[in-house]
Scaffold this motif. Sequence first.
Motif, PDB file in Angstrom:
ATOM      1  N   HIS A 282       0.828  -1.200   0.000  1.00 61.15           N
ATOM      2  CA  HIS A 282       0.000   0.000   0.000  1.00 61.15           C
ATOM      3  C   HIS A 282       0.867   1.256   0.000  1.00 61.15           C
ATOM      4  O   HIS A 282       1.825   1.365   0.767  1.00 61.15           O
ATOM      5  CB  HIS A 282      -0.931   0.009   1.213  1.00 61.15           C
ATOM      6  CG  HIS A 282      -2.096   0.929   1.034  1.00 61.15           C
ATOM      7  ND1 HIS A 282      -1.977   2.297   1.151  1.00 61.15           N
ATOM      8  CD2 HIS A 282      -3.402   0.675   0.737  1.00 61.15           C
ATOM      9  CE1 HIS A 282      -3.163   2.854   0.944  1.00 61.15           C
ATOM     10  NE2 HIS A 282      -4.042   1.889   0.688  1.00 61.15           N
ATOM     11  N   GLU A 283       0.513   2.204  -0.837  1.00 62.70           N
ATOM     12  CA  GLU A 283       1.346   3.400  -1.016  1.00 62.70           C
ATOM     13  C   GLU A 283       1.382   4.294   0.225  1.00 62.70           C
ATOM     14  O   GLU A 283       2.279   5.145   0.349  1.00 62.70           O
ATOM     15  CB  GLU A 283       0.843   4.221  -2.205  1.00 62.70           C
ATOM     16  CG  GLU A 283      -0.583   4.731  -2.066  1.00 62.70           C
ATOM     17  CD  GLU A 283      -1.029   5.534  -3.278  1.00 62.70           C
ATOM     18  OE1 GLU A 283      -2.066   6.180  -3.179  1.00 62.70           O
ATOM     19  OE2 GLU A 283      -0.325   5.486  -4.298  1.00 62.70           O
ATOM     20  N   GLN A 284       0.453   4.132   1.160  1.00 66.78           N
ATOM     21  CA  GLN A 284       0.448   4.968   2.361  1.00 66.78           C
ATOM     22  C   GLN A 284       1.228   4.341   3.522  1.00 66.78           C
ATOM     23  O   GLN A 284       1.374   4.972   4.571  1.00 66.78           O
ATOM     24  CB  GLN A 284      -0.991   5.240   2.802  1.00 66.78           C
ATOM     25  CG  GLN A 284      -1.790   6.109   1.845  1.00 66.78           C
ATOM     26  CD  GLN A 284      -1.143   7.470   1.640  1.00 66.78           C
ATOM     27  OE1 GLN A 284      -0.630   8.077   2.586  1.00 66.78           O
ATOM     28  NE2 GLN A 284      -1.147   7.951   0.403  1.00 66.78           N
ATOM     29  N   GLU A 286       4.677   3.151   5.045  1.00 66.38           N
ATOM     30  CA  GLU A 286       6.120   3.327   4.873  1.00 66.38           C
ATOM     31  C   GLU A 286       6.914   2.116   5.352  1.00 66.38           C
ATOM     32  O   GLU A 286       7.898   1.718   4.728  1.00 66.38           O
ATOM     33  CB  GLU A 286       6.581   4.564   5.660  1.00 66.38           C
ATOM     34  CG  GLU A 286       8.085   4.806   5.614  1.00 66.38           C
ATOM     35  CD  GLU A 286       8.504   5.999   6.445  1.00 66.38           C
ATOM     36  OE1 GLU A 286       9.603   5.954   7.017  1.00 66.38           O
ATOM     37  OE2 GLU A 286       7.731   6.978   6.530  1.00 66.38           O
ATOM     38  N   LEU A 317       3.121   5.004   8.843  1.00 60.20           N
ATOM     39  CA  LEU A 317       2.525   5.600   7.655  1.00 60.20           C
ATOM     40  C   LEU A 317       3.511   6.560   6.999  1.00 60.20           C
ATOM     41  O   LEU A 317       4.360   7.151   7.661  1.00 60.20           O
ATOM     42  CB  LEU A 317       1.246   6.354   8.031  1.00 60.20           C
ATOM     43  CG  LEU A 317       0.167   5.547   8.766  1.00 60.20           C
ATOM     44  CD1 LEU A 317      -1.012   6.452   9.102  1.00 60.20           C
ATOM     45  CD2 LEU A 317      -0.285   4.362   7.929  1.00 60.20           C
ATOM     46  N   LYS A 318       3.366   6.732   5.701  1.00 58.84           N
ATOM     47  CA  LYS A 318       4.201   7.723   5.012  1.00 58.84           C
ATOM     48  C   LYS A 318       3.819   9.137   5.419  1.00 58.84           C
ATOM     49  O   LYS A 318       4.664  10.020   5.494  1.00 58.84           O
ATOM     50  CB  LYS A 318       4.072   7.535   3.500  1.00 58.84           C
ATOM     51  CG  LYS A 318       4.782   6.290   2.991  1.00 58.84           C
ATOM     52  CD  LYS A 318       4.694   6.155   1.480  1.00 58.84           C
ATOM     53  CE  LYS A 318       5.420   4.901   1.009  1.00 58.84           C
ATOM     54  NZ  LYS A 318       5.277   4.683  -0.450  1.00 58.84           N
ATOM     55  N   ALA A 319       2.552   9.345   5.674  1.00 56.39           N
ATOM     56  CA  ALA A 319       2.107  10.641   6.203  1.00 56.39           C
ATOM     57  C   ALA A 319       2.557  10.705   7.653  1.00 56.39           C
ATOM     58  O   ALA A 319       2.160   9.882   8.478  1.00 56.39           O
ATOM     59  CB  ALA A 319       0.593  10.764   6.112  1.00 56.39           C
ATOM     60  N   ALA A 324      -2.537  12.726  10.752  1.00 50.45           N
ATOM     61  CA  ALA A 324      -2.711  11.601   9.842  1.00 50.45           C
ATOM     62  C   ALA A 324      -2.822  10.287  10.611  1.00 50.45           C
ATOM     63  O   ALA A 324      -3.654   9.428  10.295  1.00 50.45           O
ATOM     64  CB  ALA A 324      -1.545  11.537   8.862  1.00 50.45           C
ATOM     65  N   LEU A 390      -6.938   3.952   5.378  1.00 50.81           N
ATOM     66  CA  LEU A 390      -5.766   4.487   4.700  1.00 50.81           C
ATOM     67  C   LEU A 390      -6.148   5.525   3.651  1.00 50.81           C
ATOM     68  O   LEU A 390      -5.376   6.448   3.363  1.00 50.81           O
ATOM     69  CB  LEU A 390      -4.969   3.344   4.075  1.00 50.81           C
ATOM     70  CG  LEU A 390      -4.212   2.444   5.064  1.00 50.81           C
ATOM     71  CD1 LEU A 390      -3.734   1.170   4.387  1.00 50.81           C
ATOM     72  CD2 LEU A 390      -3.028   3.196   5.674  1.00 50.81           C
ATOM     73  N   GLU A 391      -7.325   5.396   3.085  1.00 51.38           N
ATOM     74  CA  GLU A 391      -7.817   6.398   2.136  1.00 51.38           C
ATOM     75  C   GLU A 391      -7.998   7.753   2.815  1.00 51.38           C
ATOM     76  O   GLU A 391      -7.712   8.804   2.241  1.00 51.38           O
ATOM     77  CB  GLU A 391      -9.136   5.935   1.513  1.00 51.38           C
ATOM     78  CG  GLU A 391      -9.694   6.854   0.451  1.00 51.38           C
ATOM     79  CD  GLU A 391      -8.771   7.017  -0.747  1.00 51.38           C
ATOM     80  OE1 GLU A 391      -8.837   8.071  -1.408  1.00 51.38           O
ATOM     81  OE2 GLU A 391      -7.987   6.090  -1.031  1.00 51.38           O
ATOM     82  N   VAL A 393      -6.139   8.781   5.262  1.00 55.90           N
ATOM     83  CA  VAL A 393      -4.789   9.295   5.434  1.00 55.90           C
ATOM     84  C   VAL A 393      -4.349  10.007   4.162  1.00 55.90           C
ATOM     85  O   VAL A 393      -3.758  11.089   4.202  1.00 55.90           O
ATOM     86  CB  VAL A 393      -3.806   8.154   5.766  1.00 55.90           C
ATOM     87  CG1 VAL A 393      -2.375   8.663   5.785  1.00 55.90           C
ATOM     88  CG2 VAL A 393      -4.172   7.512   7.095  1.00 55.90           C
ATOM     89  N   ARG A 394      -4.664   9.424   3.039  1.00 50.73           N
ATOM     90  CA  ARG A 394      -4.320  10.028   1.750  1.00 50.73           C
ATOM     91  C   ARG A 394      -4.932  11.427   1.614  1.00 50.73           C
ATOM     92  O   ARG A 394      -4.328  12.354   1.071  1.00 50.73           O
ATOM     93  CB  ARG A 394      -4.832   9.124   0.620  1.00 50.73           C
ATOM     94  CG  ARG A 394      -4.356   9.511  -0.775  1.00 50.73           C
ATOM     95  CD  ARG A 394      -5.209   8.856  -1.865  1.00 50.73           C
ATOM     96  NE  ARG A 394      -5.563   7.487  -1.549  1.00 50.73           N
ATOM     97  CZ  ARG A 394      -4.834   6.413  -1.873  1.00 50.73           C
ATOM     98  NH1 ARG A 394      -3.693   6.580  -2.498  1.00 50.73           N
ATOM     99  NH2 ARG A 394      -5.282   5.212  -1.569  1.00 50.73           N
TER     100      ARG A 394
END
Length: 396
Positions: A282-284, A286, A317-319, A324, A390-391, A393-394
Amino acid sequence: MPSDKKDISLSWITTEWAEDREKYFNAVSPPIWQTSNFSFDTVDQFSQAFQDERNQYIYSRGINPTTDILRKKLAALDGAEDCLLFNSGAAAIFAGIFANLKAGDHLVSVKNPYSSARKMFDAILPRFNVSVSYIDGKTIEDWQAATRDNTTLFYLESPNSWTYELQPLAAIAAFAKEKGIVTFIDNTYCTPIYQNVIAMGIDIAMQTATKYIGGHSDTLGGVLCGSAAMMKKIFDTELMTVGSGLQPFNGWLLLRGLRTLPMRLERIRQTTGQLISFLEKHEQVEKIIFPLHPSFEQYELAQQQMTAALGLVTIMLKAKSRAAITAFCEKLDHFLMAVSWGGHESLVIPRIAFIPEDVYSADNESHRHIRLYFGLEDPAYLQADLEQALEHVRKS
């Protein structure tokens, strides 16, 4: 009944081992002996019972038929000679530690132990002139370097419950035996099913029975397993004096949980693998921290010591903002925000819950840890919940 230990199967331990149904009307499920004390017919019987309270039913503060069945099963599960049961994991840790320390002794502990253990080490042991050293503990050299002439006990957690650091257990146990040092481990994460610490030479194996053994988030309990001599030592002093033994009804609930332990752990293991596969792509997300993930720093050691890892996974998370992390945790519909783990319901606990807002730093990785526990729900159900959270968070 099996003729020797080699014949003991996991299914036998969790169901029939230590049960004598003819004594209780052939009841399939062991009954609850909900009594505080037991009577005797003669003065001699009464007197003789007091000579061995560890093996005589006198007063349920010590042993009771219900909890006796449970302790025998758990000793067999750990491959240990004997077992003691307590009313919580914290009580088990307290008893096992205090029974093996005296004024002037030194204890070596992993650097991030369970919070109740840390509180005891920092706030209680110094009152009795016991010193504590915290070490990284990932190598045998760490333990060797920290050992002093007055070191009497090593406290281990492998894996621990946030970032899952491991210790080389067999090597530590061998070194400790050379030095006459008692080894104590919290083995709650793996249970003896996935990590047999007694076979590796550890002296005292502890589990918080509240977690996987109970399995229903409806009772507390703590377990210590080890040699008969060690268990008698702890029983005669800390357990009987403090009065922290397990109660019959709680023991019955844990017996119920133990009967389904293997299948529950297998279900959780499979779910954990599926959801890690989703999260790592998942892109979110890390980072994933999990002992049997190839990215884990001690992955090879985990493969050597553990036959499986399950349930607890920490993500970042990346955020990086606190907002977030908060959004992710609060938007989860089917993960309850709660402490503990091991039951049916999946859980989430963010590290920021323990960090004041003005102290939070996105540059401090530990501040961004989010611990997930995957329970017994359908994996697709949990994945959909993670995806929608996670959406958010995006968008945050």
